[in-house]
Write a protein that holds these residues in place. Structure first.
Motif, mmCIF file in Angstrom:
data_model
loop_
_atom_site.group_PDB
_atom_site.id
_atom_site.type_symbol
_atom_site.label_atom_id
_atom_site.label_comp_id
_atom_site.label_asym_id
_atom_site.label_seq_id
_atom_site.Cartn_x
_atom_site.Cartn_y
_atom_site.Cartn_z
ATOM 1 N N ASN A 603 0.802 -1.231 0.000
ATOM 2 C CA ASN A 603 0.000 0.000 0.000
ATOM 3 C C ASN A 603 0.829 1.273 0.000
ATOM 4 O OD1 ASN A 603 -2.462 -1.475 0.150
ATOM 5 N ND2 ASN A 603 -2.152 -1.754 2.354
ATOM 6 N N THR A 604 2.159 1.140 -0.010
ATOM 7 C CA THR A 604 3.007 2.329 -0.031
ATOM 8 C C THR A 604 2.864 3.042 -1.370
ATOM 9 O OG1 THR A 604 4.598 1.321 1.466
ATOM 10 C CG2 THR A 604 5.376 3.158 0.142
ATOM 11 N N PRO A 605 2.716 4.380 -1.354
ATOM 12 C CA PRO A 605 2.586 5.119 -2.618
ATOM 13 C C PRO A 605 3.792 4.893 -3.524
ATOM 14 C CG PRO A 605 2.011 6.526 -0.755
ATOM 15 C CD PRO A 605 2.581 5.277 -0.178
ATOM 16 N N ARG A 606 3.510 4.672 -4.794
ATOM 17 C CA ARG A 606 4.554 4.507 -5.811
ATOM 18 C C ARG A 606 4.294 5.508 -6.923
ATOM 19 N NH1 ARG A 606 3.862 -0.374 -3.393
ATOM 20 N NH2 ARG A 606 5.716 -1.679 -3.125
ATOM 21 N N PRO A 607 4.826 6.732 -6.777
ATOM 22 C CA PRO A 607 4.597 7.737 -7.818
ATOM 23 C C PRO A 607 5.033 7.263 -9.196
ATOM 24 C CG PRO A 607 5.508 8.751 -5.855
ATOM 25 C CD PRO A 607 5.575 7.275 -5.638
ATOM 26 N N TYR A 608 6.021 6.349 -9.232
ATOM 27 C CA TYR A 608 6.427 5.749 -10.508
ATOM 28 C C TYR A 608 6.439 4.236 -10.318
ATOM 29 C CZ TYR A 608 9.233 4.177 -14.436
ATOM 30 O OH TYR A 608 9.670 3.524 -15.560
ATOM 31 N N SER A 609 5.844 3.514 -11.253
ATOM 32 C CA SER A 609 5.836 2.051 -11.220
ATOM 33 C C SER A 609 6.406 1.535 -12.534
ATOM 34 C CB SER A 609 4.413 1.508 -11.017
ATOM 35 O OG SER A 609 3.908 1.890 -9.760
ATOM 36 N N ILE A 610 7.305 0.575 -12.434
ATOM 37 C CA ILE A 610 7.918 0.005 -13.623
ATOM 38 C C ILE A 610 6.868 -0.711 -14.462
ATOM 39 C CG2 ILE A 610 8.556 -2.155 -12.463
ATOM 40 C CD1 ILE A 610 11.103 -2.185 -14.156
ATOM 41 N N LYS A 611 6.988 -0.593 -15.753
ATOM 42 C CA LYS A 611 6.053 -1.259 -16.653
ATOM 43 C C LYS A 611 6.414 -2.740 -16.777
ATOM 44 C CE LYS A 611 4.458 2.854 -17.332
ATOM 45 N NZ LYS A 611 3.260 3.301 -16.588
ATOM 46 N N ALA A 612 5.423 -3.524 -17.217
ATOM 47 C CA ALA A 612 5.608 -4.961 -17.476
ATOM 48 C C ALA A 612 6.153 -5.688 -16.249
ATOM 49 C CB ALA A 612 6.532 -5.178 -18.675
ATOM 50 N N TYR A 613 5.661 -5.325 -15.073
ATOM 51 C CA TYR A 613 6.048 -6.010 -13.835
ATOM 52 C C TYR A 613 5.311 -7.351 -13.770
ATOM 53 C CZ TYR A 613 6.465 -7.129 -8.887
ATOM 54 O OH TYR A 613 6.717 -7.763 -7.706
ATOM 55 N N PRO A 614 5.951 -8.453 -13.344
ATOM 56 C CA PRO A 614 7.364 -8.582 -12.908
ATOM 57 C C PRO A 614 8.300 -9.014 -14.022
ATOM 58 C CG PRO A 614 6.211 -10.584 -12.374
ATOM 59 C CD PRO A 614 5.200 -9.697 -13.088
ATOM 60 N N PHE A 615 7.837 -8.937 -15.287
ATOM 61 C CA PHE A 615 8.617 -9.445 -16.413
ATOM 62 C C PHE A 615 9.982 -8.759 -16.514
ATOM 63 C CE2 PHE A 615 9.513 -9.463 -21.073
ATOM 64 C CZ PHE A 615 9.737 -10.824 -21.198
ATOM 65 N N LEU A 616 9.996 -7.421 -16.527
ATOM 66 C CA LEU A 616 11.264 -6.704 -16.687
ATOM 67 C C LEU A 616 12.217 -6.913 -15.512
ATOM 68 C CD1 LEU A 616 10.203 -3.327 -18.365
ATOM 69 C CD2 LEU A 616 11.283 -5.319 -19.406
ATOM 70 N N PRO A 617 11.760 -6.835 -14.259
ATOM 71 C CA PRO A 617 12.692 -7.126 -13.158
ATOM 72 C C PRO A 617 13.274 -8.540 -13.218
ATOM 73 C CG PRO A 617 10.784 -5.972 -12.312
ATOM 74 C CD PRO A 617 10.480 -6.317 -13.737
ATOM 75 N N LEU A 618 12.443 -9.507 -13.596
ATOM 76 C CA LEU A 618 12.947 -10.881 -13.674
ATOM 77 C C LEU A 618 13.964 -11.038 -14.797
ATOM 78 C CD1 LEU A 618 9.690 -12.943 -12.984
ATOM 79 C CD2 LEU A 618 11.664 -12.633 -11.475
ATOM 80 N N ILE A 619 13.747 -10.341 -15.928
ATOM 81 C CA ILE A 619 14.741 -10.350 -17.006
ATOM 82 C C ILE A 619 16.072 -9.792 -16.492
ATOM 83 C CG2 ILE A 619 15.397 -9.208 -19.168
ATOM 84 C CD1 ILE A 619 12.633 -9.551 -20.176
ATOM 85 N N PHE A 620 15.991 -8.700 -15.755
ATOM 86 C CA PHE A 620 17.195 -8.068 -15.218
ATOM 87 C C PHE A 620 17.906 -9.010 -14.257
ATOM 88 C CE2 PHE A 620 19.742 -5.214 -12.672
ATOM 89 C CZ PHE A 620 20.168 -4.261 -13.576
#
Length: 673
Positions: A603-620
């Motif tokens: 529930n913490t505010p996320r003014p910016y959220s990464i797109k294609a989650y969790p695909f991109l973090p897992l690729i990284f």
């Protein structure tokens, strides 16, 4: 509740609308009662909350003790948003910006013209607390204005001061006249450390960096020395310009994903400290310490040493730097059991020059902290102009050959090519490294939750375009074989076009650029070590301030000492590969940590959220792990073949492991010192 209704009966409570999307929850490493005490303390506002202090008239701030609660009234400065009070209201005619109610033992009602922010304080342990925020909207048009704006930043500032006090610090040198009867009646006064107090009094200066300085910081941190040194090494490993271009594209793409990951985390925790703060939230204090130790022992110091190396190498264009006979260079070495040998006498003239640059700039930062934004901006845009000039001059000269950019056919898909590609990828990663530095100054950014993502995106895109253009320009002019044989590739590429004068000018600009990078990193890299020592997370003497010059001198000289050791025992390629390998291990953990934070703080505010989650973090995470595994295999293979004197990746892992041993050996002693 009677104490509330006395002043809030004019509000239409039936129109309050609960907005769960704006809810948030924070874990604080402090006792719950300490957090409540800070809430009751009006005296800390000017020193901790720079933004809030711009809105509230601190001189008229009131604290009223009532039977069932404590009321604090914040009055707005002229022109700021305030309540529209009825004529029969006890505060009619006053510019009330906020009513703050504390209901014993753990409820805080913050009423603003736009609605209500409800704080619920829940103890987890003696030194850990969860604070939950619930939002009720009355007037959307007034939301995020006045004293009720940017509540996330206010909370981050409160957390910082409370955690400082939890550590048991005490302020020294506070003038007795600073505490007046006006302040005394406003609640319990929190005394903090003498080092903390000056930073709090400078709070109004902290949130002064806008988007352009933030972009300059990203670009200036990323564009260092590698673009002037690594293309030659990459050509030696992969004698095909198209393969190397693919490496640049892959490294740039992965760095952009890493920047997006850091943008989300940085927007959640927009406070000074960067990845040290992030890792503490992700994996706990032990892991954060190992990262901080690695910053001192490898990441930051080896990076400074590598940049100083390039400065010295380009100085050799003008000065014939001495070196020993090859037999002498090999006559003395430092053995590292099961890792390899280091040869301090190799390329001795370049090493001594690099050491001199580190010592001079450390001394400069020892005596003064006034480097400033303008200096940072100057060196940053100088590097940008330099690369643009190189690209334009080369492609407009007509002396290069487009055939130099065509595939040579000398690299084919094979196991050997994959190993060589990983080696070249280390060079590209070294060139792109530094985008995470923005988090270390998040506390100085205006609207950091917005500026961090924007600055990372724009800054890295600028670097990406410049790197690809510079790579194409170098190979367009020199071709693969000449590029691979070059030691000063920028001057060699310009020499046929502008002659010795033009090549000398480029060499001077590269020297100025790298010298400025050493200067910027010298102070910035010591900040983490100083902070750890100050917080008793490391040897306390590293966290002391020089009594005369007010600089973190001990941390500065410690970093200089470690950097000099790296200069003596390594070469540019070794240093760059070493710090990149260790850095990307932590980058991979940071990417996986984003997944942890999504579950830990939903529930913490996320003014910016990464797109294609969790695909991109897992690729990284996948590429980080693959890069680490192949690098270890490649380093061991090269060492066994006699191609390198040191297994660089094993050396890096050994230093990380020693940090873990050091934590378990010394952490309790540091805390009680």
């Amino acid at each position: 509740m009677p104490c509330m209704m006395e002043r809030l009966s004019f509000l239409t409570f039936d129109n309050f609308r609960y907005d769960a999307s704006r809810d948030s929850s924070f874990t604080i490493h402090a006792n719950w009662a300490l957090y409540c005490e800070n809430y009751l303390e009006g005296f800390h506002i000017p020193f901790v909350h720079a933004g809030l202090n711009q809105v509230l008239d601190f001189g008229s701030y009131e604290t009223l003790t009532q039977d069932d609660c404590i009321l604090q009234i914040g009055y707005a400065k002229e022109g700021e948003l305030s309540f529209d009070l009825p004529t029969d209201h006890p505060d009619y005619g006053k510019n009330v910006a906020a009513y703050y109610y504390f209901v014993f033992p753990n409820l805080m009602f913050n009423f603003y013209p736009w609605g209500l922010s409800l704080n619920i304080v829940a103890p987890l342990s003696v030194d850990q607390t969860v604070v939950t925020f619930k939002t009720y909207i009355l007037d959307d048009n007034k939301y995020n204005q006045g004293a009720g704006s940017d509540l996330h930043t206010v909370e981050m500032e409160d957390e910082a001061i409370v955690e400082w006090v939890q550590k048991g610090t005490q302020i020294q040198g506070l003038s007795p006249t600073a505490v007046t009867p006006l302040h005394e009646k406003q609640g319990p006064i929190i005394f903090t450390d003498s080092l903390l107090w000056p930073s709090m009094t400078k709070a109004s200066l902290k949130r002064q960096l806008g988007l352009l300085p933030a972009i300059a910081l990203v670009v200036g941190s990323v564009i260092g020395s590698s673009i002037f040194a690594k293309p030659a090494t990459m050509a030696q490993l992969l004698p095909d310009p198209m393969w190397i271009l693919g490496i640049w594209l892959l490294a740039g793409g992965l760095s952009l994903i890493g920047a997006m990951i850091n943008a989300e985390i940085g927007s959640m925790f927009p406070e000074t400290g960067g990845q040290f703060i992030y890792f503490k939230e992700m994996y706990g204090h032990r892991f954060a310490f190992v990262y901080g130790w690695s910053g001192l022992a490898v990441i930051n110091t080896a990076a400074v040493a590598a940049i100083a190396f390039v400065f010295a190498q380009y100085l050799s264009y003008f000065v014939d730097l001495p070196r020993f006979h090859p037999a002498t260079e090999k006559s003395f070495y430092v053995p590292l059991p099961m890792i390899g040998r280091l040869f301090p006498l190799e390329n001795f003239g370049v090493k001594m020059t690099a050491i001199a640059s580190v010592l001079v700039l450390t001394a400069f930062n020892h005596f003064s902290l006034k480097s400033g934004n303008q200096v940072q901006m100057f060196f940053t845009w100088l590097k940008v102009i330099l690369l643009i000039l190189i690209i334009v001059i080369i492609f407009s000269s007509g002396q290069g050959q487009w055939s130099n950019l065509m595939p040579t056919g000398r690299v084919t898909l094979s196991a050997a090519a994959i190993l060589a590609s990983v080696g070249a990828l280390s060079g590209a990663f070294a060139a792109f490294d530094g985008w995470n530095n923005l988090g270390f100054v998040a506390g100085e950014l205006k609207q950091p939750e917005k500026q961090i993502p924007r600055a990372l995106w724009i800054g890295l895109l600028i670097c990406f375009v410049l790197y690809v253009g510079t790579h194409l320009a170098f190979f367009f002019m020199l071709g693969t074989d000449k590029a691979a044989a070059s030691t000063l590739i920028a001057t060699d590429a310009i020499l046929p076009i502008l002659g010795n004068a033009g090549a000398a000018l480029i060499a001077v600009m590269v020297m100025v650029s790298t010298f400025g990078a050493v200067n910027g990193n010298t102070l910035a890299c010591a900040r983490l070590t100083f902070s750890m020592g100050e917080n008793k997370d490391f040897y306390p003497w590293t966290g002391t301030v020089h009594p005369k010059y007010n600089t973190p001198s001990n941390a500065l000289w410690l970093h200089a000492f470690v950097s000099i050791l790296y200069i003596l025992t390594g070469s540019f390629d070794m240093l760059a590969d070493l710090f990149v390998f260790v850095t990307w291990i932590f980058y991979g953990f940071g990417a996986y940590g984003l997944i942890i934070l999504r579950k830990k703080y939903p529930n913490t505010p996320r003014p910016y959220s990464i797109k294609a989650y969790p695909f991109l973090p897992l690729i990284f995470v996948f590429f980080s792990a693959l890069y680490a595994i192949i690098t270890i295999y490649s380093d061991i293979t090269a060492y066994l073949k006699g191609e390198t004197p040191v297994i660089k990746s094993i050396l890096g892992l050994s230093i990380i492991f020693y940090g873990l041993i050091l934590y378990h050996w010394k952490s309790k002693q540091w805390k009680t010192s």
